[in-house]
Design a protein around this motif. Structure first.
Motif, short mmCIF file in Angstrom:
data_model
loop_
_atom_site.label_atom_id
_atom_site.label_comp_id
_atom_site.label_asym_id
_atom_site.label_seq_id
_atom_site.Cartn_x
_atom_site.Cartn_y
_atom_site.Cartn_z
N THR A 112 65.59 61.53 36.58
CA THR A 112 65.61 61.54 38.00
C THR A 112 64.29 62.35 38.49
O THR A 112 64.37 63.42 37.98
CB THR A 112 67.08 62.01 38.65
OG1 THR A 112 68.06 61.12 37.99
CG2 THR A 112 66.81 62.12 40.17
N ILE A 113 63.64 62.03 39.70
CA ILE A 113 62.57 62.84 39.70
C ILE A 113 62.95 62.84 41.58
O ILE A 113 63.40 62.19 42.20
CB ILE A 113 61.21 62.04 39.61
CG1 ILE A 113 61.28 60.85 40.55
CG2 ILE A 113 60.85 61.93 38.31
CD1 ILE A 113 59.71 60.21 40.59
N ARG A 146 57.04 53.15 38.06
CA ARG A 146 58.62 52.53 38.14
C ARG A 146 58.92 52.46 36.60
O ARG A 146 57.99 52.22 35.71
CB ARG A 146 58.72 51.15 38.79
CG ARG A 146 58.31 51.43 40.18
CD ARG A 146 59.50 52.20 40.99
NE ARG A 146 59.31 52.24 42.37
CZ ARG A 146 58.41 53.03 43.01
NH1 ARG A 146 57.73 54.00 42.26
NH2 ARG A 146 58.52 52.99 44.22
N HIS A 147 60.21 52.45 36.34
CA HIS A 147 60.63 52.39 34.93
C HIS A 147 62.44 52.22 34.97
O HIS A 147 62.82 52.74 36.09
CB HIS A 147 60.42 53.64 34.05
CG HIS A 147 60.83 53.28 32.72
ND1 HIS A 147 62.05 53.66 32.06
CD2 HIS A 147 59.96 53.13 31.56
CE1 HIS A 147 61.85 53.18 30.67
NE2 HIS A 147 60.70 53.17 30.60
N PRO A 148 62.94 51.34 34.24
CA PRO A 148 64.34 51.05 34.43
C PRO A 148 65.18 52.32 34.16
O PRO A 148 66.33 52.49 34.98
CB PRO A 148 64.62 50.17 33.13
CG PRO A 148 63.04 49.43 33.00
CD PRO A 148 62.39 50.44 33.43
N LYS A 149 64.75 53.39 33.56
CA LYS A 149 65.56 54.68 33.67
C LYS A 149 65.49 55.47 34.70
O LYS A 149 66.12 56.48 34.79
CB LYS A 149 65.05 55.52 32.30
CG LYS A 149 65.31 54.88 30.96
CD LYS A 149 64.84 55.62 29.93
CE LYS A 149 64.96 55.05 28.50
NZ LYS A 149 64.34 55.93 27.45
N LEU A 150 64.22 55.23 35.56
CA LEU A 150 63.75 56.15 36.46
C LEU A 150 64.64 56.12 37.86
O LEU A 150 64.76 54.83 38.56
CB LEU A 150 62.25 56.18 36.79
CG LEU A 150 61.86 57.10 37.69
CD1 LEU A 150 62.11 58.40 37.22
CD2 LEU A 150 60.30 56.61 37.97
N THR A 151 65.14 57.34 38.30
CA THR A 151 65.80 57.18 39.59
C THR A 151 64.69 58.17 40.50
O THR A 151 64.46 59.16 40.17
CB THR A 151 67.10 57.69 39.73
OG1 THR A 151 67.92 56.93 38.96
CG2 THR A 151 67.51 57.98 41.16
N CYS A 185 60.68 58.81 30.42
CA CYS A 185 61.28 57.51 30.41
C CYS A 185 60.85 56.73 29.16
O CYS A 185 61.69 55.92 28.74
CB CYS A 185 60.49 56.78 31.60
SG CYS A 185 61.07 57.41 33.16
N GLU A 186 59.87 57.04 28.40
CA GLU A 186 59.37 56.22 27.12
C GLU A 186 60.28 56.87 26.00
O GLU A 186 60.41 56.37 24.94
CB GLU A 186 58.05 56.10 26.99
CG GLU A 186 57.39 55.44 28.36
CD GLU A 186 55.77 55.16 28.21
OE1 GLU A 186 55.60 55.23 26.88
OE2 GLU A 186 55.14 55.16 29.01
#
Length: 237
Positions: free
Chosen positions: A33-34, A43-48, A24-25
């Motif tokens: 995606t996990i 949580r992270h803006p890139k994370l689904t 994510c960083e």
């Protein structure tokens, strides 16, 4: 380098959790995606986050990605039985791999274990060896098999045997040099860094097994001191 997407399975474990945060960083990735049984706090803006029952996972649960990182793993003691252990360490990884293959995902990275061998007299090593053999037979464009030694790091669930073994190996570390260096315990965050670097920077190989000693030496290319601060994941807690 074009922007990438990744899927992490087993993202709440020691390596998977660190890997998810690193991806994510990392500016090379725009989507991570996990697939988990229980949603993490991270949580992270890139994370689904996809919360799924692995017994009922389907093709529609897997979107195309450049890599799938399979970090699933347990112990027979933690699982409670051989059947439960094999479900997590054998059945689920192969199920995820088969779905990834159907989606055309080119690179599958999986955490196995030092000593994995389907002919081993040790049950754990036999299971890991069987998984490796089955994954090779799936004929991915690229298959990276990660064989760390004993993992060190803070887990959500305490494992006495692993903790004791890591403590012993830490004491023995000065003796584990040269050919014996491969037996040194390795930080989970360091394995995560190596997996990310394998996906991004290592030459493409059809099937490649990475030993624990190799994992300790895999680092991202550094351009300057700022890069070193950014990528020195092995120092992070």
């Amino acid at each position: 380098m074009k922007k990438r997407s990744a899927i992490v399975v087993g993202a709440t474990g020691l390596v998977g959790q660190a890997l998810t945060q690193q991806l994510c960083e990392d500016d090379n990735y725009v989507d991570v995606t996990i697939i988990v049984r229980t949603a993490p706090q991270y949580r992270h803006p890139k994370l689904t986050i996809k919360v799924r029952d692995f017994e009922r996972i389907e093709a529609r649960d897997i979107d195309f990605a450049h890599e799938v990182f399979c970090c699933l793993g347990t112990t027979r003691k933690a699982a409670g039985s051989k059947v439960a252990f094999e479900r997590v360490d054998f059945t689920y990884p192969l199920l995820i791999a088969s779905l990834a293959k159907k989606k055309g995902i080119p690179h599958f990275l999986v955490i196995s274990a030092m000593g994995a061998n389907e002919a081993s007299r040790f049950y754990y090593s036999r299971v890991k060896g069987k998984v490796e053999k089955a994954l090779i037979a799936m004929d991915f464009d690229q298959l990276s098999i990660i064989r760390p030694s004993l993992l060190r790091g803070e887990r959500a669930k305490f494992r006495l045997g692993e903790k004791s073994g890591a403590a012993l190996l830490k004491v023995m570390k000065p003796l584990l040099q040269g050919p014996l260096r491969k037996y040194q315990a390795i930080e989970g965050v360091q394995v995560a860094q190596a997996m990310r670097c394998i996906a991004l920077y290592q030459p493409v190989q059809k099937v490649k097994v990475y030993t624990s000693q190799e994992l300790q030496n895999i680092e991202p290319p550094l351009q300057n001191e700022d890069d070193k601060k950014t990528f020195d994941w092995s120092k992070r807690g």
